[in-house]
Design an enzyme around this catalytic site. Sequence first.
Site, PDB file in Angstrom:
ATOM      1  CG  HIS A  70      -0.566   1.362  -3.376  1.00 49.07           C
ATOM      2  ND1 HIS A  70      -1.867   1.053  -3.024  1.00 49.07           N
ATOM      3  CD2 HIS A  70      -0.064   0.225  -3.910  1.00 49.07           C
ATOM      4  CE1 HIS A  70      -2.116  -0.208  -3.327  1.00 49.07           C
ATOM      5  NE2 HIS A  70      -1.032  -0.740  -3.863  1.00 49.07           N
ATOM      6  CG  ASP A 100      -2.276   0.683   0.907  1.00 44.30           C
ATOM      7  OD1 ASP A 100      -2.218   1.816   0.390  1.00 44.30           O
ATOM      8  OD2 ASP A 100      -3.358   0.142   1.188  1.00 44.30           O
TER       9      ASP A 100
END
Length: 423
Positions: A264, A241
């Site tokens: 991310h 993430d």
Amino acid sequence: MKKFIASFVLVISSLCFTHFGSQLCHAEEAESRRGKAGANSVFNVMDFGARGSSPAVDTKAFLAAWGAACKVNGGVVLVPSGHTFTILPVEFVGSNCQPNVAFQVDGSLSSPSRSDWGPRSTDYWICFNGSAKGLSIRGAGSVDGKGRTWWPASPSDDVNQELMQGNRPHVILVVYSNNVTISGITVTNSPRMHIFIYGCHQVEVSNVKVSSPGNSPNTDGIHVSNTQHVRIHHSNISCGDDCVSIQTGCDDIRVYNVHCNPGHGYSIGGLGERGSAAEVSNVFVTDSTVMGADSLNGVRIKTWQGGSGYVRNVTFSNIQVSQVGRAIVIDQYYREETGAVKTENSAVGISGVTYENITGTYRSASIVLDCSGDNQGCRDITIRGVISLRPTDPGAIVKPHCSNAHGHVLARNPTPPLAGCLW
Ligand SMILES: *[C@@H]1O[C@H](CO)[C@@H](O)[C@H](O)[C@H]1NC(C)=O
Ligand SMILES: *[C@@H]1O[C@H](CO)[C@@H](O)[C@H](O)[C@H]1NC(C)=O
Ligand SMILES: *[C@@H]1O[C@H](CO)[C@@H](O)[C@H](O)[C@H]1NC(C)=O
Ligand SMILES: *[C@@H]1O[C@H](CO)[C@@H](O)[C@H](O)[C@H]1NC(C)=O
Ligand SMILES: *[C@@H]1O[C@H](CO)[C@@H](O)[C@H](O)[C@H]1NC(C)=O
């Protein structure tokens, strides 16, 4: 101060060798022993009964070592190298500690597997709470969250993502602490966030390594919320993430020399969920990279519809991306549930955002500025310096998507062309 005393003692002892009688010199030796590099302030968990051999659980020894270190100014809990210690979820309370307590991990720390956690009431594995006068978490060792035993085997297994996420623990949670430094350690395979910082002032994270697979769910590298004056630098983050996630209540956050691969990217938000107010200001992310075909975004600001508050004065500069999904993103219609409609009633306002020198390759989109249609929109956006973003597949050029984004393009001959993007 200790260094000063040590060198003072050194001077005295060499003096006494030549000038003073032996009587005086014995006194000095004793003094020297007492002051020796603060050896009295190091509390090795082995001396408190830790065994450091699985499946023994050493939680009690760790708490006892912490309790002792806590009573001494600059006390150090030492987790020695050459051993792997298994501890259950634990809270190290710092509120009654002397200043500058340190937790030094030179060995390995291992979380129990999910099945051995027993009934669970915490959303963390290791929590440091209330060290208001300084806390250092450091060392050359590693902390393993055994995430594989928590992550769903495949996304489709995850019947209720939201519930699953709420049910998985963070590896290191630091709350209500000031003057926090986290350095040197490696944090791997977190069930959820790797390092979560909440309600702190003055935090420095450096030379840290975070490592978990690109497909591990919600495993932010460093997640910062309600915290001011943060420096995150010279660290390598691989996760599933956001590599660095900045949440509401954050002010004066600087991120530099960080490598995100994969992950991310560097992200502010999502902010304003369920109509909440959010405030983020003075964020500076520079000299950093986001790489890898599993990387979803480069730099991103995301807000939910219906929220209020602001994001202001944010700079992303000298960011190199490689194979990321989308390189530059502002999404004021952030939503996790699929099929949610654009409501356009209000959003957390975004202003004063600068992108300077953003270069590299993307898979699906170069620039997406999807701003709210209400009177907030995105204001005072500046794109300048060298903007050079190319698709990994040269045939798949995607035009920038810009809506309700106000500001100035000062970049010369940007790739992609940005005519009409900001107004
Ligand atoms: C902050 O912490 C460091 C290391 O723990 C310590 O040396 C320093 O004195 C602290 N600074 C303040 C202002 O408390
Ligand atoms: C931290 O300590 C405060 C005060 O004792 C307590 O209310 C809070 O629940 C603790 N937080 C965590 C995450 O343990
Ligand atoms: C980060 O990666 C670089 C390049 O591989 C390496 O030189 C550096 O030591 C790493 N730093 C940490 C903290 O892992
Ligand atoms: C904007 O943020 C930068 C970096 O954090 C800071 O140096 C600068 O003073 C801020 N500008 C204003 C007007 O607050
Ligand atoms: C952006 O790149 C230009 C050209 O290489 C350079 O002159 C400028 O200093 C860079 N900006 C920052 C913030 O480093």
